[in-house]
Write a protein that holds these residues in place. Structure first.
Motif, PDB file in Angstrom:
ATOM      1  N   GLU A 221       0.844  -1.183   0.000  1.00 17.35           N
ATOM      2  CA  GLU A 221       0.000   0.000   0.000  1.00 17.35           C
ATOM      3  C   GLU A 221       0.891   1.249   0.000  1.00 17.35           C
ATOM      4  O   GLU A 221       2.022   1.213   0.477  1.00 17.35           O
ATOM      5  N   ILE A 222       0.364   2.334  -0.560  1.00 12.33           N
ATOM      6  CA  ILE A 222       1.103   3.596  -0.563  1.00 12.33           C
ATOM      7  C   ILE A 222       0.174   4.711  -0.075  1.00 12.33           C
ATOM      8  O   ILE A 222      -1.050   4.566  -0.082  1.00 12.33           O
ATOM      9  N   SER A 223       0.775   5.802   0.344  1.00 11.74           N
ATOM     10  CA  SER A 223       0.017   6.984   0.724  1.00 11.74           C
ATOM     11  C   SER A 223       0.452   8.140  -0.157  1.00 11.74           C
ATOM     12  O   SER A 223       1.645   8.424  -0.282  1.00 11.74           O
ATOM     13  N   LEU A 224      -0.525   8.780  -0.801  1.00  6.47           N
ATOM     14  CA  LEU A 224      -0.218   9.934  -1.652  1.00  6.47           C
ATOM     15  C   LEU A 224      -0.389  11.244  -0.894  1.00  6.47           C
ATOM     16  O   LEU A 224      -0.208  12.316  -1.442  1.00  6.47           O
ATOM     17  N   ASP A 225      -0.767  11.149   0.374  1.00  2.00           N
ATOM     18  CA  ASP A 225      -0.969  12.353   1.199  1.00  2.00           C
ATOM     19  C   ASP A 225      -0.292  12.121   2.548  1.00  2.00           C
ATOM     20  O   ASP A 225      -0.932  12.015   3.583  1.00  2.00           O
ATOM     21  N   GLU A 226       1.039  12.048   2.498  1.00  9.04           N
ATOM     22  CA  GLU A 226       1.783  11.674   3.686  1.00  9.04           C
ATOM     23  C   GLU A 226       1.632  12.683   4.820  1.00  9.04           C
ATOM     24  O   GLU A 226       1.756  12.345   5.995  1.00  9.04           O
ATOM     25  N   ASP A 227       1.362  13.949   4.508  1.00 11.17           N
ATOM     26  CA  ASP A 227       1.220  14.961   5.543  1.00 11.17           C
ATOM     27  C   ASP A 227      -0.218  15.092   6.045  1.00 11.17           C
ATOM     28  O   ASP A 227      -0.489  15.866   6.959  1.00 11.17           O
ATOM     29  N   GLY A 228      -1.145  14.351   5.451  1.00  8.45           N
ATOM     30  CA  GLY A 228      -2.534  14.397   5.886  1.00  8.45           C
ATOM     31  C   GLY A 228      -3.208  15.734   5.657  1.00  8.45           C
ATOM     32  O   GLY A 228      -4.141  16.106   6.372  1.00  8.45           O
ATOM     33  N   ASN A 229      -2.782  16.479   4.633  1.00  9.31           N
ATOM     34  CA  ASN A 229      -3.330  17.811   4.395  1.00  9.31           C
ATOM     35  C   ASN A 229      -4.562  17.810   3.493  1.00  9.31           C
ATOM     36  O   ASN A 229      -5.215  18.844   3.341  1.00  9.31           O
ATOM     37  N   VAL A 230      -4.871  16.667   2.880  1.00  7.51           N
ATOM     38  CA  VAL A 230      -5.917  16.630   1.865  1.00  7.51           C
ATOM     39  C   VAL A 230      -7.040  15.658   2.221  1.00  7.51           C
ATOM     40  O   VAL A 230      -8.221  15.969   2.036  1.00  7.51           O
ATOM     41  N   GLU A 231      -6.709  14.504   2.736  1.00  8.53           N
ATOM     42  CA  GLU A 231      -7.694  13.439   2.881  1.00  8.53           C
ATOM     43  C   GLU A 231      -8.828  13.792   3.839  1.00  8.53           C
ATOM     44  O   GLU A 231      -9.890  13.162   3.802  1.00  8.53           O
ATOM     45  N   HIS A 232      -8.655  14.790   4.714  1.00 10.14           N
ATOM     46  CA  HIS A 232      -9.746  15.194   5.601  1.00 10.14           C
ATOM     47  C   HIS A 232     -10.778  16.043   4.873  1.00 10.14           C
ATOM     48  O   HIS A 232     -11.883  16.275   5.378  1.00 10.14           O
ATOM     49  N   LEU A 233     -10.434  16.530   3.659  1.00 10.40           N
ATOM     50  CA  LEU A 233     -11.349  17.363   2.889  1.00 10.40           C
ATOM     51  C   LEU A 233     -12.378  16.493   2.163  1.00 10.40           C
ATOM     52  O   LEU A 233     -12.105  15.348   1.804  1.00 10.40           O
ATOM     53  N   SER A 234     -13.557  17.060   1.932  1.00 11.59           N
ATOM     54  CA  SER A 234     -14.565  16.340   1.151  1.00 11.59           C
ATOM     55  C   SER A 234     -14.082  16.203  -0.288  1.00 11.59           C
ATOM     56  O   SER A 234     -13.223  16.969  -0.760  1.00 11.59           O
ATOM     57  N   ILE A 235     -14.656  15.227  -1.001  1.00 12.39           N
ATOM     58  CA  ILE A 235     -14.253  14.994  -2.383  1.00 12.39           C
ATOM     59  C   ILE A 235     -14.514  16.232  -3.228  1.00 12.39           C
ATOM     60  O   ILE A 235     -13.745  16.569  -4.134  1.00 12.39           O
ATOM     61  N   PHE A 236     -15.602  16.971  -2.940  1.00 10.83           N
ATOM     62  CA  PHE A 236     -15.942  18.165  -3.719  1.00 10.83           C
ATOM     63  C   PHE A 236     -14.957  19.303  -3.440  1.00 10.83           C
ATOM     64  O   PHE A 236     -14.596  20.049  -4.352  1.00 10.83           O
ATOM     65  N   GLN A 237     -14.502  19.415  -2.192  1.00 11.91           N
ATOM     66  CA  GLN A 237     -13.523  20.447  -1.867  1.00 11.91           C
ATOM     67  C   GLN A 237     -12.180  20.128  -2.518  1.00 11.91           C
ATOM     68  O   GLN A 237     -11.474  21.027  -2.995  1.00 11.91           O
ATOM     69  N   GLN A 238     -11.832  18.847  -2.549  1.00  9.29           N
ATOM     70  CA  GLN A 238     -10.595  18.443  -3.211  1.00  9.29           C
ATOM     71  C   GLN A 238     -10.642  18.798  -4.704  1.00  9.29           C
ATOM     72  O   GLN A 238      -9.669  19.307  -5.262  1.00  9.29           O
TER      73      GLN A 238
END
Length: 457
Positions: A221-238
């Protein structure tokens, strides 16, 4: 230091091997559509434009399902996403059985949409993955390796389908079918459609086995958001945030137009060949012409693997691709279809057929170059950026319909005016719709990929 380098190479090798195998499956499933277009045109009694709903149903799934696929992968992870995608493809393959049983074009289109949905999941999972598992400057070379597997499968798939299903197409020509009475005609077309059942059942079973193997594979598995700055946002906000990145938006537009060129070059060449009378000794040679386009693409991918980035940058490769495509489109439209060329071991072919096949060479390095250039500097937005790029595959749904409608309109006009032997048919002139594709590819390579804010675009 040496141990660290070896570990890094090994960590890339395993996922690359698995992804290469996945891309072979992508290619085999995708490039069956080319020979299916003239097949369904005959078996389901369709017009030229209606037959291109084969590509529409398949590729529209990428647009509809790309964002849901991104959400799914976020929930289940990359490896599970690959397994689920394979299972969905298998379900679509099994749907060919009732579709063939009833010879219902709508059911065939439904099956193709389901298979496209499975591929949308697979593509959404795999493409960002291959960009981030190694150095970005060599991403085009890695994607070229995957592309080689994809187009090798694209070379094999039409030959397999022709051998297993369409080898007796000489017994089902449009003229022979038209000469039958209504009852005999229906029986002949039903028999033709039923020939699709066994191959797609076998393919579905094989893909189910692959889904299990991938589930228990060592794919990390990999993480494309290692700093956790994006995944907390809704898909629409992203999506809203990432649309502020010009390199991605222009990359999506470029990829959409490139996909249009790739799909048309591969999927229309069979119908174009049939229109020009490229039947061969067994009456089915036009069904194998997709393999010519795939061969040109494989050559292009091999050049990419060899030359990028050591001798040629991925930017330069994309510039060359755009220029070559522009030249090939113009030559395809301008050259007389009566000019023939002989190649060893195959029937004499109109030169324009080979020019369409050579578009595969101009297309080969577009996907490998556009992806890393469009995703550059996106950080945690790489995943949603990848989903938007997958949505761009809608170009493969829209442009074949446009091509078919354009070709039909010109051919009908010719028939109305009793011009049945025109030097340039609608099928040939309609390739002009690809000129904007290659112009956009050239623009993205020269300037578009450099933009980082709309104010400076």
């Amino acid at each position: 230091m040496n141990n660290s380098l070896a570990n890094k190479q090994n960590s890339t090798l395993v996922p690359m091997a698995i992804l290469t195998f996945m891309f072979f499956i992508f290619g085999f499933v995708t490039w069956l559509n080319g020979p299916l277009i003239p097949f369904f045109k005959l078996a389901c009694e369709l017009s030229e434009s209606q037959a291109y709903f084969v590509t529409f149903a398949f590729y529209i799934a990428y647009f509809v399902m790309a964002i849901p696929s991104s959400w799914l992968i976020e929930k289940v992870g990359y490896k599970n996403g690959l397994s689920i995608g394979l299972i969905i493809i298998a379900v679509g393959a099994f749907m060919f059985y009732p579709a063939a049983e009833t010879r219902t074009f709508g059911l065939f289109l439904g099956a193709l949409f389901v298979m496209g949905t499975g591929l949308a999941v697979l593509q959404t999972a795999s493409n960002p993955y291959v960009v981030v598992i190694g150095p970005r400057e060599s991403a085009a070379a890695r994607i070229s390796i995957l592309g080689t597997a994809n187009k090798l499968a694209g070379f094999i798939a039409p030959l397999v389908l022709t051998t297993m299903v369409l080898s007796n197409m000489a017994d089902y020509t449009a003229d022979k079918i038209a000469a039958l009475n209504a009852t005999a005609k229906a029986a002949a077309l039903d028999s033709l459609a039923l020939q699709l059942q066994a191959p797609y059942i076998y393919m579905g079973l094989i893909i189910l086995v692959l889904a299990v193997l991938v589930k228990f594979s060592p794919l990390p598995e990999i993480s494309l958001d290692e700093d956790g700055n994006v995944e907390h946002l809704s898909i629409f906000q992203q999506i809203k945030n990432v649309l502020q990145r010009p390199q991605l938006v222009l990359g999506v537009i470029t990829l959409m137009l490139y996909i249009a060129a790739e799909v048309l070059a591969g999927d229309s060449i069979g119908s174009f060949g049939k229109h020009l009378g490229v039947y061969g000794d067994n009456g089915d040679f036009y069904l194998k012409l997709t393999s010519f386009t795939m061969t040109a693409m494989v050559i292009g991918y091999i050049l990419g693997i060899t030359l990028i980035p050591k001798y040629v940058s991925q930017v330069t490769a994309l510039k060359i691709s755009g220029l070559l495509g522009i030249v090939l489109v113009l030559l395809t439209v301008l050259i007389s279809p009566k000019i023939m060329i002989a190649l060893p071991g195959i029937p004499a072919l109109p030169l324009v057929i080979l020019l369409v096949a050579l578009m595969g060479l101009s297309n080969a390095l577009c996907w490998p170059a556009i992806w890393p250039m469009a995703l550059q500097d996106l950080g945690g937005y790489t995943k949603i950026g990848g989903a938007l790029l997958i949505m761009a595959i809608i170009g493969g749904a829209i442009f074949p319909l446009m091509y078919g409608a354009f070709a039909d309109s010109i051919n009908i006009a010719n028939e109305t005016q009793a011009i049945t032997k025109t030097a340039k048919s609608g099928n040939q002139i309609a390739y002009l719709i690809l000129l904007p594709s290659y112009l956009m590819i050239l623009f993205f390579a020269i300037k578009g990929h450099k933009y980082r804010s709309w104010s400076r675009a």
